[in-house]
Structures are given as C-alpha cells and as structure tokens.
Design a protein around this motif. Structure first.
Motif, PDB file in Angstrom:
ATOM      1  N   MET A   1      77.827  34.627 -31.390  1.00 50.38           N
ATOM      2  CA  MET A   1      78.044  34.171 -30.245  1.00 50.38           C
ATOM      3  C   MET A   1      77.065  34.457 -29.338  1.00 50.38           C
ATOM      4  SD  MET A   1      81.374  34.302 -27.879  1.00 50.38           S
ATOM      5  CE  MET A   1      81.453  36.003 -27.385  1.00 50.38           C
ATOM      6  N   LEU A   2      76.547  33.562 -28.405  1.00 55.26           N
ATOM      7  CA  LEU A   2      75.465  33.812 -27.521  1.00 55.26           C
ATOM      8  C   LEU A   2      76.351  33.817 -26.188  1.00 55.26           C
ATOM      9  CD1 LEU A   2      71.924  32.282 -27.335  1.00 55.26           C
ATOM     10  CD2 LEU A   2      73.254  32.616 -25.362  1.00 55.26           C
ATOM     11  N   THR A   3      75.916  34.665 -25.084  1.00 57.25           N
ATOM     12  CA  THR A   3      76.721  35.064 -23.875  1.00 57.25           C
ATOM     13  C   THR A   3      75.161  35.435 -23.107  1.00 57.25           C
ATOM     14  OG1 THR A   3      78.555  35.597 -24.767  1.00 57.25           O
ATOM     15  CG2 THR A   3      78.039  36.188 -22.467  1.00 57.25           C
ATOM     16  N   THR A   4      75.305  34.894 -21.873  1.00 56.99           N
ATOM     17  CA  THR A   4      74.276  35.131 -20.874  1.00 56.99           C
ATOM     18  C   THR A   4      74.794  35.744 -19.636  1.00 56.99           C
ATOM     19  OG1 THR A   4      74.037  33.030 -19.988  1.00 56.99           O
ATOM     20  CG2 THR A   4      72.630  33.284 -21.793  1.00 56.99           C
ATOM     21  N   TYR A   5      74.095  36.743 -19.029  1.00 60.79           N
ATOM     22  CA  TYR A   5      74.537  37.433 -17.684  1.00 60.79           C
ATOM     23  C   TYR A   5      73.460  37.211 -16.673  1.00 60.79           C
ATOM     24  CZ  TYR A   5      78.159  39.548 -20.901  1.00 60.79           C
ATOM     25  OH  TYR A   5      79.027  39.981 -21.815  1.00 60.79           O
TER      26      TYR A   5
END
Length: 326
Positions: free
Chosen positions: A1-5
C-alpha cells in the motif's frame, strides 16, 4: 500500500493509492507498506530514485544497508515489532531520504508508525521536510523502545519476586508453577531484549552515518536532534545490556533452584532405597527353598521375621534423619 503525507493549508493531508507523478513529487513522506511492483515503479519514476527491494533490505553487510545514491541517503535497519501482542519479531525497514521527501519501505508495522502518524495529525509541523519526518519518526521509535524496556524490567521484577520471595512461602506445587512461569517470562524477556538491542544497534549505525552526511542531508535546524537521538540510543543500549545481565542472573537462579529441587527428590529416593535394602535381604533369605531351615518350624518365626524387617527399615531412616539428610 502506498500512502503519501503532505501539509496543505496548515493541515496534514493523507492519501492512499496515489499514482499521479505530480502528487508523489509534492509529498513530504511516502510510506510504502508491502508495496507492489506497480507502486515501486510509480515512486521511482516520479522521484528518479531506486526503491530497495525486499531482498536488498535483508542483506546484512553495512555497505548494502547504509549508502549514498546520488543526492539520496538509503538507510536500512531491523526494527522490533509486535511486542504488545506477543507475536514479536524483527523486520527490515528502509528510509530513503531525498532533498524533498522521505520514502519508507516496510513489510510490517511497528507500533511507532501509527503513533507517529497520529502525532502528525495533531502537529503537522512534524512533516515540514523529509529529514524532519525521518528524525521525528526515529524519536518515536526510540521512545517506543524505551517503553518496551521499561515493561521488560517490570516483568523481570515480578519474576524475581515469584522466585525469591513467594517461592519460599508457597507450597511445593505452587512453587513449581511459579518457577515454570518465571522460566517462560525470562525466555520472552530475553527474546524481546535481544531484538530491541538489534534495533538499537541499527539505529546507532544509522545515526553515525547520518552524522557524517548531515551537512548535505539534514537541515541546520534539525541537526541538534541527531545529537539528542545518539545520546538516547546510547543510554538505552546500556540499559538493554543491564537487562540482559539481569535476565541471565535470574535464569541461572531459576535453574539452580530447579536443580536443588531435583537433588532433594533424588536424595529422598536414595534414602528410601537404602532403607528397604535390609528388609528385602531378610525377605529374600526366608524366601529360599531349602529343606532344612529351622526358623520355619518356630512358632514365632513369622512375627520375628516381620519384626526384623521393620526394625532394619526404621533404623536407617532414623540414622539419616539424625544426620539431617531427611
């Protein structure tokens, strides 16, 4: 899973499954959890960097875990996870620090990650830059390790109390149960402490490498955080070594107590065996099938034989008890 902040208008924006190259370039922190090939390629194409593969992350030589690749730093170490659930283990996590962002690649979730994410929701300033995210995340990991070591110390104190204090007062069956529980506790303590020490060793290597590269990789306002982290890690390493020594001492003590208990049991069986030898000898003599045995014709022959067997059994027991062997 790819999560950006990303920080937008003073608030933390968290997005999952991002594929847009422009959105990836705007992100300050990109977290890859068990990434697919598609997600790895998207990050590599957007930022122009190489994301470490799982096989590369598992390599143990220092040159494969800590290195500079162009303008980016690649930092990999093993981290403890699952200490709360009892299903603990170590997992390699890579931190790729670029001039604009931090990319983390991991295949497990140490508790420090969700805790740090919650902190970022309240304090978006923690996500001001890639190096700030990395250093504050390391602070959370160090705090988490400190909590784990404190809990381990409490577990060992409880095991020590069961061994040396309650063990004297409890009956034999409960004392045996306490010793078994202490052995299991010390086994878990030793395993968690070893993995925590492995994490601290990896962090120490990372901080040494980052300190040498900080002029190019870490902003001036964040460089003081590195010194604080180095001091904290050193103190935790010393504390972990102390806990290891204490666990070894308690384990030796438990094994010593168990050996004493086994010795007492063997001693009791030995005394009983010695006490039964003379009666057995007498019974064997009168059990022989000889034709001329004058005692067989005595009126009091049978009671006399029983009396001799009882006397020869009681006398050894009395002797051993007088000598303090019973």
């Amino acid at each position: 899973m790819l999560t950006t902040y990303t920080v937008e208008n003073g608030h933390l924006a968290v997005r999952d499954h991002v594929r847009d190259a422009e959105a990836l370039r705007r992100a300050v922190w990109i977290d890859l959890l068990q990434p697919s090939l598609e997600e790895e390629h998207a990050v590599q194409a957007a930022l122009g960097i190489e994301v470490p593969t799982r096989e590369e992350m598992q390599e143990v030589e220092s040159s494969s875990r800590l290195y500079r690749e162009g303008d980016s730093l690649v930092l990999t170490a093993n981290f403890l996870h699952g200490a709360d659930t009892g299903n603990f283990g170590s997992t390699p996590i890579s931190f790729v620090l670029t001039a604009t962002a931090l990319i983390t690649v991991r295949y497990a979730t140490p508790k420090a990650f969700p805790v740090f994410t919650a902190r970022c929701q309240k304090s978006p300033a923690l996500v001001s830059s890639g190096d700030a995210v990395m250093l504050h995340l390391f602070e959370q990991i160090v705090d988490r390790l400190a909590d784990i070591l404190e809990r381990i110390s409490s577990d060992m104190d409880r095991a020590s109390h069961n061994i040396f204090q309650r063990g004297v007062e409890d009956p034999a069956n409960k004392r045996d149960r306490n010793l078994k529980e202490a052995l299991l506790t010390l086994g878990q303590v030793g395993e968690v402490t070893t993995r925590a020490s492995e994490t601290l060793l990896g962090l120490n290597r990372i901080f040494t490498f980052v300190s040498a590269e900080k002029a190019m990789a870490v902003r001036k306002e964040n460089q003081g955080t590195i010194k604080t982290l180095v001091r904290d890690v050193r103190s935790l390493v010393e504390y972990a070594n102390f806990l290891n020594s204490k666990a070894t001492f308690l384990l030796d003590a438990v094994l010593g107590i168990i050996n004493v208990e086994q010795t007492n049991i063997i001693k009791t069986f030995t005394v009983v065996s010695v006490a039964l030898m003379p009666p057995t000898l007498i019974a064997s003599i009168y059990g022989m099938n000889f034709q001329h045995m004058p005692e067989l014709e005595w009126t009091f022959g049978y009671p006399l034989a029983l009396g001799l067997m009882v006397a020869t059994a009681v006398l050894p027991i009395w002797f051993f008890k007088r000598k303090g062997l019973l």
